[in-house]
Write a protein that holds these residues in place. Structure first.
Motif, PDB file in Angstrom:
ATOM      1  N   GLU A 109      -4.163  -2.276  -1.214  1.00  0.00           N
ATOM      2  CA  GLU A 109      -3.376  -2.074  -2.435  1.00  0.00           C
ATOM      3  C   GLU A 109      -2.901  -3.411  -2.998  1.00  0.00           C
ATOM      4  N   ARG A 110      -2.375  -4.264  -2.123  1.00  0.00           N
ATOM      5  CA  ARG A 110      -1.880  -5.575  -2.572  1.00  0.00           C
ATOM      6  C   ARG A 110      -3.008  -6.455  -3.100  1.00  0.00           C
ATOM      7  N   MET A 111      -4.198  -6.296  -2.553  1.00  0.00           N
ATOM      8  CA  MET A 111      -5.329  -7.155  -2.918  1.00  0.00           C
ATOM      9  C   MET A 111      -6.064  -6.683  -4.167  1.00  0.00           C
ATOM     10  N   ALA A 141       8.354   4.157   6.791  1.00  0.00           N
ATOM     11  CA  ALA A 141       9.389   5.180   6.985  1.00  0.00           C
ATOM     12  C   ALA A 141       8.790   6.583   6.913  1.00  0.00           C
ATOM     13  N   GLU A 142       7.745   6.750   6.120  1.00  0.00           N
ATOM     14  CA  GLU A 142       7.083   8.047   6.038  1.00  0.00           C
ATOM     15  C   GLU A 142       6.440   8.440   7.370  1.00  0.00           C
ATOM     16  N   GLY A 168       7.955  -6.161   0.856  1.00  0.00           N
ATOM     17  CA  GLY A 168       8.800  -5.632   1.932  1.00  0.00           C
ATOM     18  C   GLY A 168       9.260  -4.211   1.659  1.00  0.00           C
ATOM     19  N   GLN A 169       9.707  -3.946   0.450  1.00  0.00           N
ATOM     20  CA  GLN A 169      10.175  -2.606   0.108  1.00  0.00           C
ATOM     21  C   GLN A 169       9.040  -1.597   0.192  1.00  0.00           C
ATOM     22  N   ARG A 170       7.874  -1.943  -0.329  1.00  0.00           N
ATOM     23  CA  ARG A 170       6.720  -1.035  -0.280  1.00  0.00           C
ATOM     24  C   ARG A 170       6.321  -0.757   1.166  1.00  0.00           C
ATOM     25  N   THR A 171       6.295  -1.794   1.987  1.00  0.00           N
ATOM     26  CA  THR A 171       5.916  -1.650   3.401  1.00  0.00           C
ATOM     27  C   THR A 171       6.935  -0.800   4.139  1.00  0.00           C
ATOM     28  N   CYS A 224      -0.066   3.453  12.140  1.00  0.00           N
ATOM     29  CA  CYS A 224       0.612   2.416  11.352  1.00  0.00           C
ATOM     30  C   CYS A 224      -0.363   1.306  10.950  1.00  0.00           C
ATOM     31  N   ALA A 225      -1.279   0.951  11.839  1.00  0.00           N
ATOM     32  CA  ALA A 225      -2.262  -0.089  11.523  1.00  0.00           C
ATOM     33  C   ALA A 225      -3.168   0.370  10.382  1.00  0.00           C
ATOM     34  N   ALA A 226      -3.565   1.638  10.396  1.00  0.00           N
ATOM     35  CA  ALA A 226      -4.383   2.173   9.301  1.00  0.00           C
ATOM     36  C   ALA A 226      -3.589   2.118   7.991  1.00  0.00           C
ATOM     37  N   LEU A 227      -2.313   2.448   8.058  1.00  0.00           N
ATOM     38  CA  LEU A 227      -1.449   2.366   6.875  1.00  0.00           C
ATOM     39  C   LEU A 227      -1.354   0.925   6.384  1.00  0.00           C
ATOM     40  N   GLN A 228      -1.171  -0.007   7.301  1.00  0.00           N
ATOM     41  CA  GLN A 228      -1.071  -1.424   6.908  1.00  0.00           C
ATOM     42  C   GLN A 228      -2.356  -1.891   6.231  1.00  0.00           C
ATOM     43  N   ALA A 229      -3.508  -1.405   6.696  1.00  0.00           N
ATOM     44  CA  ALA A 229      -4.780  -1.755   6.046  1.00  0.00           C
ATOM     45  C   ALA A 229      -4.815  -1.207   4.622  1.00  0.00           C
TER      46      ALA A 229
END
Length: 143
Positions: A112-114, A29-30, A21-24, A102-107
């Motif tokens: 990163e998480r994986m 926010a950026e 959550g904090q990383r997301t 934002c979707a590109a960022l989420q990908a």
């Protein structure tokens, strides 16, 4: 530290949730977006012709609170990312473009998480967490 099989599941799920959550939130926010605003933009992307405001609140409200989602809708409208037509809301061109960024960022964040985790390991983890939630009498549902 104890072996993994002897460690508390609740401790690690909370720590993982906090870290993710904090990383997301920091990454969004950026781009000038809050996580609740991202959830709203995501829902609008699934309904380009528009969606009832209450449907968005009902769908993503469990991620935070209904009030947080209502605020995200209001601030997104103030920012020009969505427009309202009665109770229906839809993304503007600006909102759709922001959603794409934002979707590109989420990908990127998911990649990163994986890192070092196979899809099979990830699927097993989700399945175990869902089963654990159900085992304690809760609803393991996600939109």
């Amino acid at each position: 530290m104890q072996p993994p099989a002897r460690q508390p599941l609740g401790f690690w799920t909370v720590r993982a949730g906090e870290a993710i959550g904090q990383r997301t939130r920091s990454a969004l926010a950026e781009l000038g977006v809050t996580q609740p605003q991202w959830w709203v933009l995501h829902q609008l992307s699934l309904h380009p012709a528009g969606v009832e405001r209450t449907d968005v609140i009902d769908t993503v409200g469990p991620n935070d609170t209904a009030g947080a989602i209502e605020e995200a809708i209001a601030s997104s409208q103030d920012n020009g990312w969505l427009v309202a037509d009665g109770d229906s809301i839809r993304a503007t061109a600006t909102g759709a473009a922001l959603f794409a960024r934002c979707a590109a960022l989420q990908a990127e964040l998911q990649a990163e998480r994986m890192h070092g985790i196979t899809e099979a390991e990830f699927a097993t983890t989700i399945t175990v967490l869902q089963r654990t939630i159900e085992n304690v009498g809760a609803n393991a549902w996600h939109w």
